[in-house]
Design a protein around this motif. Structure first.
Motif, PDB file in Angstrom:
ATOM      1  N   PHE A  77       0.783  -1.142   0.043  1.00 11.38           N
ATOM      2  CA  PHE A  77       0.040   0.010  -0.087  1.00 11.38           C
ATOM      3  C   PHE A  77       1.037   1.440  -0.016  1.00 11.38           C
ATOM      4  N   ASP A  78       0.428   2.174  -0.688  1.00  6.76           N
ATOM      5  CA  ASP A  78       1.106   3.438  -0.672  1.00  6.76           C
ATOM      6  C   ASP A  78       0.166   4.639  -0.353  1.00  6.76           C
ATOM      7  N   LEU A  79       0.549   5.250   0.698  1.00  5.04           N
ATOM      8  CA  LEU A  79      -0.473   6.421   1.272  1.00  5.04           C
ATOM      9  C   LEU A  79      -0.775   7.608   0.188  1.00  5.04           C
ATOM     10  N   ALA A 125      -1.658   1.869  -6.015  1.00  6.37           N
ATOM     11  CA  ALA A 125      -0.265   1.314  -6.343  1.00  6.37           C
ATOM     12  C   ALA A 125      -0.172  -0.025  -5.918  1.00  6.37           C
ATOM     13  N   GLY A 126      -0.640  -0.537  -4.910  1.00  3.96           N
ATOM     14  CA  GLY A 126      -0.597  -1.738  -4.146  1.00  3.96           C
ATOM     15  C   GLY A 126      -1.033  -2.826  -5.114  1.00  3.96           C
ATOM     16  N   TYR A 175       0.536  -5.915  -7.342  1.00  5.27           N
ATOM     17  CA  TYR A 175       0.009  -7.120  -7.191  1.00  5.27           C
ATOM     18  C   TYR A 175      -0.233  -7.635  -8.577  1.00  5.27           C
ATOM     19  N   ARG A 176      -1.143  -6.717  -9.432  1.00  3.29           N
ATOM     20  CA  ARG A 176      -1.336  -7.258 -10.735  1.00  3.29           C
ATOM     21  C   ARG A 176       0.038  -7.525 -11.524  1.00  3.29           C
ATOM     22  N   ASP A 177       0.725  -6.674 -11.334  1.00  2.00           N
ATOM     23  CA  ASP A 177       2.158  -6.961 -12.340  1.00  2.00           C
ATOM     24  C   ASP A 177       2.972  -8.267 -11.873  1.00  2.00           C
ATOM     25  N   GLU A 178       3.078  -8.337 -10.613  1.00  4.66           N
ATOM     26  CA  GLU A 178       4.092  -9.350 -10.175  1.00  4.66           C
ATOM     27  C   GLU A 178       3.508  -9.583  -8.531  1.00  4.66           C
ATOM     28  N   HIS A 179       3.497 -11.002  -8.569  1.00  4.65           N
ATOM     29  CA  HIS A 179       3.194 -11.298  -6.916  1.00  4.65           C
ATOM     30  C   HIS A 179       3.745 -12.947  -6.766  1.00  4.65           C
ATOM     31  N   ASP A 233      -6.468  -5.136   0.240  1.00  2.00           N
ATOM     32  CA  ASP A 233      -6.248  -3.719   0.228  1.00  2.00           C
ATOM     33  C   ASP A 233      -6.549  -3.300   1.336  1.00  2.00           C
ATOM     34  N   LEU A 234      -5.633  -2.446   1.909  1.00  4.64           N
ATOM     35  CA  LEU A 234      -5.597  -1.585   3.182  1.00  4.64           C
ATOM     36  C   LEU A 234      -6.857  -1.103   3.605  1.00  4.64           C
TER      37      LEU A 234
END
Length: 70
Positions: A39-41, A46-47, A51-55, A63-64
């Protein structure tokens, strides 16, 4: 720096909660789940994009704001 540390521009290295070998064992188990909750405040989407790009294979995304907040 070890493979279990994450470099940051804001401060000292943060250590992973578990090492790569233990994570490999967890990923092979059917009774445990790995959860990605990046997560990016400044950019709440962005999180999910990361995740969609790579995990990690089999990891779920939480999601926070949507999944982990009251």
């Amino acid at each position: 720096m070890t493979s279990d540390s994450l470099p940051t521009a804001a401060g000292p290295d943060y250590r992973a909660l578990i090492g790569a070998a233990e994570l490999r064992q967890i990923l092979a188990r059917d009774d445990l789940r790995v959860v990605d909750c990046r997560f990016d405040l400044l950019d709440p989407g962005a999180g999910r994009r990361s995740y969609r790009d790579e995990h990690l294979p089999g990891a779920a995304f939480f999601d926070l704001e949507e999944d982990l907040s009251a």
